[in-house]
Write an enzyme that holds these catalytic residues in place. Structure first.
Site, PDB file in Angstrom:
ATOM      1  N   ASN B 393     -24.354  14.889 -63.048  1.00  0.00           N
ATOM      2  CA  ASN B 393     -24.608  14.897 -64.477  1.00  0.00           C
ATOM      3  C   ASN B 393     -24.958  13.502 -64.997  1.00  0.00           C
ATOM      4  O   ASN B 393     -26.139  13.152 -65.098  1.00  0.00           O
ATOM      5  CB  ASN B 393     -23.402  15.481 -65.216  1.00  0.00           C
ATOM      6  CG  ASN B 393     -23.719  15.840 -66.654  1.00  0.00           C
ATOM      7  OD1 ASN B 393     -24.696  15.377 -67.212  1.00  0.00           O
ATOM      8  ND2 ASN B 393     -22.893  16.661 -67.252  1.00  0.00           N
ATOM      9  N   ASP B 394     -23.938  12.701 -65.260  1.00  0.00           N
ATOM     10  CA  ASP B 394     -24.178  11.407 -65.889  1.00  0.00           C
ATOM     11  C   ASP B 394     -25.158  10.528 -65.107  1.00  0.00           C
ATOM     12  O   ASP B 394     -25.933   9.778 -65.708  1.00  0.00           O
ATOM     13  CB  ASP B 394     -22.856  10.656 -66.071  1.00  0.00           C
ATOM     14  CG  ASP B 394     -21.946  11.361 -67.073  1.00  0.00           C
ATOM     15  OD1 ASP B 394     -22.479  12.059 -67.946  1.00  0.00           O
ATOM     16  OD2 ASP B 394     -20.721  11.208 -66.966  1.00  0.00           O
ATOM     17  N   VAL B 395     -25.144  10.637 -63.778  1.00  0.00           N
ATOM     18  CA  VAL B 395     -25.993   9.754 -62.964  1.00  0.00           C
ATOM     19  C   VAL B 395     -27.470  10.132 -63.056  1.00  0.00           C
ATOM     20  O   VAL B 395     -28.321   9.463 -62.459  1.00  0.00           O
ATOM     21  CB  VAL B 395     -25.569   9.763 -61.478  1.00  0.00           C
ATOM     22  CG1 VAL B 395     -24.168   9.194 -61.336  1.00  0.00           C
ATOM     23  CG2 VAL B 395     -25.670  11.135 -60.880  1.00  0.00           C
TER      24      VAL B 395
END
Lengths: 112, 468
Positions: B393-395
């Site tokens: 997700n965040d990456v």
């Protein structure tokens, strides 16, 4: 051996460690950490030496715990590192198991 | 120990240390890494046998001493062997934490034992290293136990903080160092006890506030601590082998800590203060909702993948949590058999410890040349037909490129550069940073709402039936 000699050895080893480990590729970082884990299992040598000088109940208890902890560390560490490294394959076909020439030591990946 | 005997022992220690360094050096390539491990083992056996030789040569050990020593080694080896053989690869971070704990604990015990035999005639220089050994070893022991508990899910993965936690930590540090100073100035076992207790509590309070997503940094840091503790134990008993090996591990842990913190764009201090990662259960907001997000069915996704020339798979921790490594490998094999160029983009913090995702994929028989590091793979996304994001997700969030967001400046995978993006995800829930992923609203992105394992199995089945 003096404290200063010990300290010199310690600092030089840190530098060697930085140099060698910064060349390990990210794909092997977990086995690397596990291998480093096994290496600090050398504290087993320390456990053996304190067992050698133990002559009281407390001394024996400390020596037993230290030996058990350190042995678990060193044996478990090496076995699990080996298990992980065994899984890293170029291809599942054994024919290509012969890896092409590795430019060892010079293949970058230098970081930090 | 005298003369020649001592020299021989020292040379064996030197040889062992050389083996450790050579072993680590051989790990610079997966093709030579196994040999590296064997070289390291050979060095370890030599060092342990040499130490045994010292004990026999000195002849001071009691019979009880032998029994205690061998029993301890037997019990420890058995436990180590059993756990190492049976552990699941997803549980590797816990195991490494446990080995950190026992290594640090053993180092602390060496210091404790040494201090308790010294009596009142202690040189300050000796007891400073003893003190450091006991403190670092104890902090590592309790901290690693907590870290292992969090990773195993026995202790909540959410950060545990309370008002004034930082003050308590500072007080604990002050108590540890204060009594430590007293312990050197006027040796007493009571002071030693207080130091041990305070250091143990400090280890707990240090790791408790740290969230699940920050574990790669914590494990690396505790690894560095263990190495340092072992080196200090080497100072205490004047053993070169311990000093060198401890320093090597300290260096290794230090480098990995730095790499992991950089990959999350956070300072080590910021992570240690904690309270950021919200834990594993990133609130699963129900259903495929959200403005401007388009979802895709398995068949359509399968067609896109099957007719692509180049596919990059982006696995995240969600993939490992769903135990879907084998499913992803099966899909990749199928696509490769159709002539699709498949590779994997691995973000440095994709797992729960450095390089964890690589091990999980290697276990699923993914050849390691297909696993690409972030810097290597990022330029390839522009030439990629389909980027398949699974549980990451965040990456992948392009918001990291702009200032002013929770993840600004974090190095990310340039997934949005691909011609088309398919995201397998259970819901629109947030990642650890707790912000929306702008990638999902990208017109090129299609969301395939499914559990990673089931979703991948569906995709594989669809590829098989649709294009045979």
């Amino acid at each position: 051996m003096t404290l200063l000699t010990d300290f010199i050895i310690f600092v030089l080893s840190l530098w060697v460690g930085f140099e060698v480990i910064s060349k390990v590729p990210a794909t092997l970082h977990t086995p690397l950490m596990s291998a480093a884990n096994s290496i600090h299992g050398i504290v087993l040598a320390g456990a053996i030496l304190i067992a050698a000088s133990a002559n009281s109940l407390i001394g024996y208890i400390l020596a037993f715990l230290a030996a058990a902890f350190a042995a678990m560390n060193v044996v478990g560490g090496y076995v699990v590192t080996g298990r992980m490294l065994k899984m890293f394959k170029r291809r599942t076909v054994p024919a290509s198991a012969q890896a092409p020439a590795v430019n060892a030591g010079q293949n970058g990946g230098k970081s930090a | 120990m005298s003369g020649t005997f001592n020299d021989v022992i020292q040379i064996i220690y030197l040889a062992a240390a050389s083996c450790f360094i050579l072993g680590l050096h051989l790990m610079n390539n997966p093709a030579t890494a196994r040999r590296g491990n064997q070289v390291s083992i050979a060095g370890m056996i030599a060092a342990i046998l040499a130490t045994g030789a010292i004990v026999i040569h000195d002849g001071l050990i009691t019979t009880t001493g032998w029994i205690v020593l061998l029993a301890g080694i037997g019990v420890g080896s058995g436990l180590g062997l059993y756990t190492a053989r049976t552990v699941k690869m997803t549980a590797m971070p816990q195991l490494v934490s446990v080995f950190n704990a026992v290594g640090g604990g053993a180092a602390a015990l060496v210091g404790i034992r040494d201090y308790s035999t010294l009596g009142s005639h202690v040189a300050a220089a000796t007891s400073v290293t003893t003190l450091l050994d006991v403190i670092i070893g104890s902090v590592t022991f309790s901290g690693s136990v907590i870290a292992a508990g969090k990773l195993q899910g026995i202790i909540t993965t959410a950060p545990v903080t309370f008002p004034g936690a930082r003050i308590v930590n500072m007080l604990l540090a002050a108590v540890t160092l204060g009594f430590g100073g007293y312990m050197i100035a006027s040796p007493s076992l009571a002071a030693l006890g207080v130091v041990i207790a305070a250091a143990l509590v400090f280890g707990v309070s240090m790791v408790m506030p740290i969230g699940g997503a920050d574990m790669p940094v914590v494990i690396s840091l505790l690894n560095a601590f263990t190495g340092t503790a072992v080196a200090m134990a080497g100072f205490v008993i004047h053993n070169t082998g311990l000093i060198i090996a401890g320093a090597l591990v300290g260096a290794s842990g230090g480098i990995l800590t730095k790499l992991m913190a950089d990959a999350m764009n956070r300072s080590i201090g910021n992570i240690m203060i904690g309270g950021f990662g919200s834990g594993d259960t990133a609130a699963a907001i129900a259903g495929p909702a959200g403005a401007g997000v388009q979802s895709i069915a398995a068949d359509d996704a399968a067609i896109q993948l099957a007719y692509a020339a180049k596919v990059i798979i982006v696995p995240g921790y969600g993939l490992a949590a769903a135990q879907a490594q084998h499913e992803v490998a099966a899909l990749a094999d199928l696509l490769e058999a159709r002539g699709v160029d498949v590779s994997y983009a691995i973000h440095p913090v994709a797992g729960r410890m450095p390089g964890h995702m690589n091990v999980l994929l290697a276990e699923a028989n993914v050849p390691y040349p297909l696993l690409k590091e972030m810097d290597e793979v990022n330029p390839e996304f522009a030439r990629t037909d389909v980027a398949l994001v699974i549980g990451a997700n965040d990456v992948t969030n392009p918001a990291a490129r702009r200032p002013g967001t929770a993840i600004s400046g974090m190095p990310i995978l340039d997934v949005d550069q691909a011609k088309s993006i398919i995201v397998i995800k259970r819901s629109m829930g947030h990642g650890y940073a707790g912000i929306d992923n702008e990638l999902y609203a990208n017109p090129k992105t299609s969301m395939f709402f499914a559990d990673a394992k089931k979703g991948l199995a569906e995709l594989t089945a669809s590829v098989k039936t649709l294009v045979g």
